[in-house]
Design a protein around this motif. Sequence first.
Motif, PDB file in Angstrom:
ATOM      1  N   ASP A   1       2.344  -8.588  -5.392  1.00  0.00           N
ATOM      2  CA  ASP A   1       2.190  -9.913  -4.782  1.00  0.00           C
ATOM      3  C   ASP A   1       3.319 -10.212  -3.805  1.00  0.00           C
ATOM      4  O   ASP A   1       3.093 -10.804  -2.737  1.00  0.00           O
ATOM      5  CB  ASP A   1       2.131 -10.979  -5.876  1.00  0.00           C
ATOM      6  CG  ASP A   1       0.881 -10.880  -6.731  1.00  0.00           C
ATOM      7  OD1 ASP A   1      -0.099 -10.255  -6.264  1.00  0.00           O
ATOM      8  OD2 ASP A   1       0.867 -11.414  -7.860  1.00  0.00           O
TER       9      ASP A   1
ATOM     10  N   ILE B   1       2.008  -1.981   5.337  1.00  0.00           N
ATOM     11  CA  ILE B   1       3.217  -2.798   5.234  1.00  0.00           C
ATOM     12  C   ILE B   1       4.400  -1.974   5.736  1.00  0.00           C
ATOM     13  O   ILE B   1       4.678  -0.892   5.209  1.00  0.00           O
ATOM     14  CB  ILE B   1       3.451  -3.246   3.781  1.00  0.00           C
ATOM     15  CG1 ILE B   1       2.266  -4.102   3.296  1.00  0.00           C
ATOM     16  CG2 ILE B   1       4.756  -4.027   3.651  1.00  0.00           C
ATOM     17  CD1 ILE B   1       2.296  -4.402   1.812  1.00  0.00           C
TER      18      ILE B   1
ATOM     19  N   GLY C   1      -1.669 -16.255  -4.427  1.00  0.00           N
ATOM     20  CA  GLY C   1      -2.503 -15.681  -3.373  1.00  0.00           C
ATOM     21  C   GLY C   1      -3.112 -16.716  -2.452  1.00  0.00           C
ATOM     22  O   GLY C   1      -3.631 -16.367  -1.386  1.00  0.00           O
TER      23      GLY C   1
ATOM     24  N   TRP D   1      -6.184 -10.821  -0.414  1.00  0.00           N
ATOM     25  CA  TRP D   1      -5.184 -10.687  -1.476  1.00  0.00           C
ATOM     26  C   TRP D   1      -5.683  -9.665  -2.485  1.00  0.00           C
ATOM     27  O   TRP D   1      -6.851  -9.662  -2.854  1.00  0.00           O
ATOM     28  CB  TRP D   1      -4.972 -12.030  -2.161  1.00  0.00           C
ATOM     29  CG  TRP D   1      -3.681 -12.115  -2.927  1.00  0.00           C
ATOM     30  CD1 TRP D   1      -3.506 -11.947  -4.255  1.00  0.00           C
ATOM     31  CD2 TRP D   1      -2.386 -12.386  -2.384  1.00  0.00           C
ATOM     32  NE1 TRP D   1      -2.181 -12.083  -4.585  1.00  0.00           N
ATOM     33  CE2 TRP D   1      -1.470 -12.355  -3.458  1.00  0.00           C
ATOM     34  CE3 TRP D   1      -1.907 -12.632  -1.095  1.00  0.00           C
ATOM     35  CZ2 TRP D   1      -0.097 -12.576  -3.273  1.00  0.00           C
ATOM     36  CZ3 TRP D   1      -0.556 -12.852  -0.922  1.00  0.00           C
ATOM     37  CH2 TRP D   1       0.331 -12.837  -1.989  1.00  0.00           C
TER      38      TRP D   1
ATOM     39  N   ARG E   1      -1.940  -0.874   2.733  1.00  0.00           N
ATOM     40  CA  ARG E   1      -1.862  -2.239   3.263  1.00  0.00           C
ATOM     41  C   ARG E   1      -1.124  -2.302   4.596  1.00  0.00           C
ATOM     42  O   ARG E   1      -0.935  -3.389   5.150  1.00  0.00           O
ATOM     43  CB  ARG E   1      -1.165  -3.144   2.250  1.00  0.00           C
ATOM     44  CG  ARG E   1      -1.980  -3.392   0.991  1.00  0.00           C
ATOM     45  CD  ARG E   1      -3.024  -4.437   1.252  1.00  0.00           C
ATOM     46  NE  ARG E   1      -3.905  -4.646   0.117  1.00  0.00           N
ATOM     47  CZ  ARG E   1      -4.849  -5.587   0.066  1.00  0.00           C
ATOM     48  NH1 ARG E   1      -5.014  -6.401   1.106  1.00  0.00           N
ATOM     49  NH2 ARG E   1      -5.631  -5.710  -0.973  1.00  0.00           N
TER      50      ARG E   1
ATOM     51  N   MET F   1       2.934  -8.646  -0.346  1.00  0.00           N
ATOM     52  CA  MET F   1       1.917  -9.229   0.531  1.00  0.00           C
ATOM     53  C   MET F   1       2.492 -10.279   1.476  1.00  0.00           C
ATOM     54  O   MET F   1       1.837 -10.659   2.444  1.00  0.00           O
ATOM     55  CB  MET F   1       0.803  -9.834  -0.314  1.00  0.00           C
ATOM     56  CG  MET F   1       0.040  -8.824  -1.160  1.00  0.00           C
ATOM     57  SD  MET F   1      -0.690  -7.483  -0.200  1.00  0.00           S
ATOM     58  CE  MET F   1      -1.967  -8.370   0.687  1.00  0.00           C
TER      59      MET F   1
ATOM     60  N   ARG G   1      -1.154  -9.714   8.763  1.00  0.00           N
ATOM     61  CA  ARG G   1      -1.606  -9.974   7.405  1.00  0.00           C
ATOM     62  C   ARG G   1      -2.800 -10.915   7.289  1.00  0.00           C
ATOM     63  O   ARG G   1      -3.667 -10.718   6.428  1.00  0.00           O
ATOM     64  CB  ARG G   1      -0.450 -10.592   6.599  1.00  0.00           C
ATOM     65  CG  ARG G   1       0.445  -9.594   5.931  1.00  0.00           C
ATOM     66  CD  ARG G   1      -0.175  -9.115   4.636  1.00  0.00           C
ATOM     67  NE  ARG G   1      -0.352 -10.214   3.700  1.00  0.00           N
ATOM     68  CZ  ARG G   1      -1.509 -10.672   3.278  1.00  0.00           C
ATOM     69  NH1 ARG G   1      -2.619 -10.120   3.682  1.00  0.00           N
ATOM     70  NH2 ARG G   1      -1.594 -11.686   2.442  1.00  0.00           N
TER      71      ARG G   1
ATOM     72  N   PHE H   1       2.894 -16.571  -3.428  1.00  0.00           N
ATOM     73  CA  PHE H   1       2.965 -15.205  -3.940  1.00  0.00           C
ATOM     74  C   PHE H   1       3.454 -15.144  -5.387  1.00  0.00           C
ATOM     75  O   PHE H   1       3.461 -14.079  -5.997  1.00  0.00           O
ATOM     76  CB  PHE H   1       3.851 -14.324  -3.053  1.00  0.00           C
ATOM     77  CG  PHE H   1       5.307 -14.690  -3.051  1.00  0.00           C
ATOM     78  CD1 PHE H   1       6.195 -14.111  -3.957  1.00  0.00           C
ATOM     79  CD2 PHE H   1       5.813 -15.599  -2.124  1.00  0.00           C
ATOM     80  CE1 PHE H   1       7.539 -14.437  -3.950  1.00  0.00           C
ATOM     81  CE2 PHE H   1       7.161 -15.932  -2.111  1.00  0.00           C
ATOM     82  CZ  PHE H   1       8.028 -15.353  -3.027  1.00  0.00           C
TER      83      PHE H   1
END
Length: 677
Positions: free
Chosen positions: A92, A126, A365, A378, A124, A95, A284, A298
């Motif tokens: 979480d 990231i 989320g 999410w 993802r 994200m 995102r 989050f």
Amino acid sequence: MPDRVASPRVAALVGPYLSGKTSLLESLLMACGTVHRKGRIEDRNTVGDASPEARDRAMSTEVNVVETEYLGDRWAFLDCPGSVEFRQDAVDALMVADVAVVVVDPDPARVRMAMPVMKLLDQRSIPHMIFINKIETAQVGLRELMEALQSVSDRPLVLREVPIREGDKVTGYVDLVSERAYRYKPGERSDLIQMPETVRDREEEARQELLESLADTNDHMLEELLEDVVPPKEEVYETLAKDLADDRVVPVFFGGALEDNGVVRLLKALRHETPSVDETMARRLVDPGEDGPLVQVFKTVHAAHTGKMSLARVWRGPVKDGTQAGGEKINGLYAFTNPGQPTKITSAEAGSVAGLGRLESVTTGALLDAKGAREADWPASMSPLAALAVRPAKHGDDVKLTGALAKLAEEDPSLRVEQNSETNELLLWGQGDIHLQVALARLARQYNVEVASEKPLVPYQETIKKSTKKQGRFKRQTGGHGQFGDVHIEIGPLSRGAGFAFHDKITGGVVPRQYIPAVEQGVKEWARQGPLGFPVVDFEVTLYDGSYHTVDSSEQAFKTAAQLAMREGMPDCQPVLLEPILKVEISVPNDATSRAQRALSTRRGQILGFDQKEGWDGWDVVHGMLPQSEIHDLIVELRSATMGVGTFSWEFDHLQELSGREADQVVERRKTLLENG
């Protein structure tokens, strides 16, 4: 060198258990001037791992948020748990992060422990860096480490520095972009030194490899290299920052957090190369909208002094105390500039992390603006793997317990609370034994609820294999109206999974129509606990005859008569025990595949085969069937065999007959349990 200084940015510290994330956070805060004396995990005085549960176990059990400044830039560091049992918080936190720093050990054998988090980052997209911690303990060369790390990354790794060694000890490094050499000074900033001749060849080779990797994404740099032109340092830095923001490459640094070695170098890389909040928001969010405050939760926490607090990334600001978020009014706004203690503020700007007070209907989320909630991408919560049956230790605490469990599950979505209708137990599901024990400790400390816990009951059932006919006759005279009901039923088996069927074959009104539903209800109620002590399934009952009294018959009398017939008839139907069988998929590195198969076979499981895990090089998925009674500590065995990274998923598949000694033991335990209430 590109200037990325703007709004506050967020960096998540992630990586395997015992890699040293919390120690790195202490070093980072020391370098930033936020703390003037570093805490130590063994002394239980670190900024991270501040909760009693974390300190009792010397491990991170939840995400820790600390805001700081470095050279005028504002940062929020999210120190995430490394244990797979507390991975939900790490997922979480990632994200909402602009960048992740993956902290790993300098041991190729332990690199696989980083695979789950590396896969999440790649999937993802990231942006992330790798920090090889404890470099002073390395027993292998950096080349071997890089090869091992590349095996768990879908993105190409780019080494940003090479070590300077004196004998077997790493005493400093050469930065491959600036080509400056530094000597470590434990507890202080590194000294700039002349590049030793012993490292020059390796530095030139590694720098060329770095430039060639960057040229894959920069056509101009490729032309320069083909023409033997050395790219300007500014172009190299700019390409590194762009490739990091686009998640095209993974920069690799090294150092030692305990001695503060390499930490300032890491901070400088974060400062110049971490994407801005606007870049992260564009990457995102599905629908960021056009204007107005926008936040995303989050983490949810419940604290005695603040009540419910939603930890959120502020995508657009400013967010003010008292304004609307998700259709509710923010009642308290908090910053995390004071380690371990949220500080009340009146406004939070874009890029920052803020605690939003008392948004009661908001969950982790949620993406919120002043009008309501927006569509949010999410990840799903982690599926439960282990359970405990819990009950209050003190009489009368049932409501208190269920309320506290609901709050725990809201704080940690990988916990799940279930009132099992088959066993009538309150179950707390989690990711493993430590995860569940921490939850119980929080119940006692945070909510003052002491609980007793035990291994959950298995929802065995029973069925029959033969048919029989029985009469049930209930007659009672009490002085006034009596009770009379008389039924003739046939009991028979049905195919597996068919459930229960009731057939009415009454003719001539021997049982009046108004009493027939009571007969069916009596059968159903009796079947909740059959002759073996478990619910009866997959059988049918046919009512074909009976008699009644015009005055004394009633629905209750016919219900009782049906139950008498069932009680006498079912033992003649050859009752058998049924145990629930689960379909399981075990994910492990392929060198542990045989051990995963053995774990199934030694637990009375059936191996259906295995194949390569899609998108995971060097991993397999073992498919099988396993009795539910054997799954309780499966995750412990898998993690023990895979350095903590093995896992499994499960779902109910079917009921299967159980006979012999194991069935006798189950029935005997059930009998004892029922006798003891």
